[in-house]
Design an enzyme around this catalytic site. Structure first.
Site, short mmCIF file in Angstrom:
data_model
loop_
_atom_site.label_atom_id
_atom_site.label_comp_id
_atom_site.label_asym_id
_atom_site.label_seq_id
_atom_site.Cartn_x
_atom_site.Cartn_y
_atom_site.Cartn_z
N LYS A 125 25.90 71.71 88.65
CA LYS A 125 26.57 72.71 89.61
C LYS A 125 27.81 72.04 90.09
O LYS A 125 28.97 72.91 90.26
CB LYS A 125 25.71 73.35 90.31
CG LYS A 125 24.96 72.70 91.32
CD LYS A 125 24.08 73.32 92.26
CE LYS A 125 23.05 72.43 92.90
NZ LYS A 125 22.18 72.04 92.06
N THR A 126 27.77 71.02 90.55
CA THR A 126 28.89 70.26 91.18
C THR A 126 30.21 70.30 90.10
O THR A 126 31.28 70.55 90.29
CB THR A 126 28.74 68.93 91.78
OG1 THR A 126 27.72 69.06 92.94
CG2 THR A 126 29.89 68.34 92.38
N GLU A 169 30.12 75.95 95.14
CA GLU A 169 28.99 75.22 94.55
C GLU A 169 27.78 76.23 95.33
O GLU A 169 27.75 75.99 96.49
CB GLU A 169 28.91 73.96 94.56
CG GLU A 169 27.64 73.23 94.24
CD GLU A 169 27.75 71.70 94.43
OE1 GLU A 169 26.47 71.32 94.07
OE2 GLU A 169 28.78 71.17 94.24
#
Length: 469
Positions: A125-126, A169
């Site tokens: 996700k980052t 995020e």
């Protein structure tokens, strides 16, 4: 414990805002954005750091250590999941009856009035949120964004932006990803994790469905390949959401094919509605191509041209602690990565294997959390066995207290049972760099892995190698 969504209030209505643990990677970008919007901001952290100095340079009143008097005239106090109820500033905030928000709520308030894009998933996700920010920027959209790690190109993890889109995020670990007012939701993958908060894999997976089917969500970008994501897609469709699938599967809406590694990077052919062409990245790994495909799908959902988005992808140079180069000393290349789940460790080492050349792949892993180590020790051992030589460190506890019988040696023993090369167990962080210095040789590629302070090992190893070169 799961964080439940609360009603949002506009940033201008919050009064003075105090951030507890303001120097953290998840807190500092939000605090900086509030200050940029003219909100009186203060904050404290347990130790001084360059991050605190940078926030002070923005006009934020910062404190080292926690004390009730430091709340000042704050009307709103922001905390993270790591803050304990006994923190004196939190105790004082409750005594005064102040508004107390989780960091996710403070971030969600920044999204009000914008087209929200929330990126979540067990892994990636980052990088995917950062890639989304880079692709939208390159295509001329000037998005706002807050991601979990600073972009290598800018050294910053946030940008207010002047465009309509706002990318965040969204952390699933504590359930706070359900807070964000997103029009576009991205799910990179779903694999059991954070069971200390969610209880069961089924509950964890159900949380992703709640996230993706929230009332404001219009479009869901989701993996066409990941089994966990694929299993949830029918429920998301039944909720009436527009689903865009991405991956290598033949039926993917945004499809990757002809994947190959390049010198330090990767490339594929991307095919989507009305667009087909090369997707070229300056970062390695098949998983990064999947991340980029999801970012591309977000851009297309926002109406941006596919060719411009693909061209912008080549400008993504990574984020801090995501297979980040540290040094090359005496023929030894050193990288650092945030991987802290077995699947992430395996993906990172697989990507690293493609860059080793004639040397060996040496992995230095620091387990993160006692509960995760207890639950996944065998899986960590299997992932680490992809390396030629392995160093396992003691557990970085983060927010947790020790569990009887749970140590990093569980991971080392699991790796030893499967590895073809030597496995070393080093309990202390201080012993990591000397242990590595004693085993590496020219042409080796070393990767330090973990979500804790293992990031210090790479520079320390570089210093030792330089002193004996």
């Amino acid at each position: 414990m799961l964080i439940e969504p609360v009603e949002l209030v506009g940033v201008a209505e919050l009064g003075a805002v105090h951030f507890i643990a303001i120097g953290g990677a998840g807190m500092s970008p939000i605090a900086a954005m509030y200050a940029a919007l003219g909100v009186p901001v203060s904050g404290s952290d347990q130790a001084d750091s360059p991050t605190l100095a940078g926030l002070a340079a923005l006009g934020i009143r910062t404190h080292v250590g926690h004390d009730a008097t430091q709340l000042g005239d704050a009307a709103t106090v922001v905390v993270s999941s790591a803050i304990r109820e006994t923190n004196p500033e939190l105790v004082e905030a409750r005594r005064r009856g102040l508004r107390i928000w989780h960091r996710s709520t403070a971030l969600a308030a920044l999204m009000l009035g914008r087209t929200g894009v929330a990126v979540t998933g067990t892994h990636g996700k980052t990088t995917t949120s950062a890639m989304t920010a880079v692709l939208l920027t390159g295509a001329g959209a000037d998005p706002g964004y807050v991601v979990g790690s600073a972009l290598t190109a800018t050294g910053r993890a946030w940008h207010l932006g002047g465009g309509a889109a706002f990318v965040v995020e969204a952390d699933e670990s504590d359930g706070s990803f359900r807070q964000y007012p997103a029009a576009i939701a991205v799910v990179t993958n779903v694999e059991a994790d954070h069971l200390d908060n969610w209880g069961t894999p089924a509950a964890y997976a159900a949380g992703f469905v709640d996230f993706a089917t929230a009332p404001g969500v219009v479009t869901v970008v989701i993996s066409a390949d990941d089994p966990g994501a694929v299993a949830l897609t029918p429920a998301i469709r039944r909720a009436g959401k527009h689903v865009v699938t991405v991956g290598e599967s033949a039926g993917a809406d945004v499809r990757l094919s002809a994947i190959e590694s390049t010198q330090g990077g990767s490339r594929a052919v991307l095919t989507a509605d009305g667009d087909r062409g090369d997707l070229v990245l300056a970062v390695p790994g098949r998983y990064n191509l999947h991340n980029a495909a999801a970012a591309y799908a977000v851009g297309r959902a926002l109406g941006l041209p596919g060719a411009a988005l693909r061209a912008a992808a080549s400008g993504f140079s990574g984020t801090s602690r995501r297979f980040e180069p540290v040094a090359e000393i005496a023929g030894v290349r050193i990288f650092d990565d945030y991987a802290h789940h077995p699947t992430e460790v395996a993906a990172t080492l697989t990507a690293a294997r493609g860059m080793v050349g004639g040397g060996r792949l040496v992995a230095c892993f620091q387990p993160h959390l006692f509960t995760r180590t207890r639950d996944f020790a065998g899986e960590f051992g299997r992932a680490l066995a992809l390396a030629d030589e392995i160093v396992v460190l003691g557990i970085y506890p983060a927010r947790e207290d020790p569990l009887p019988g749970v140590t990093g040696r569980l991971v080392a023993d699991a790796a030893q049972a499967l590895a073809t090369g030597p496995v070393h167990y080093v309990e202390t962080l201080a012993g990591a760099a000397p242990a590595l210095a004693a085993i590496v040789r020219p042409a080796d590629l070393v990767v330090t892995l973990g979500a804790g302070d293992v990031t210090r090992v790479g520079p320390e190893l570089a210093g030792l190698l330089e002193s004996i070169a």
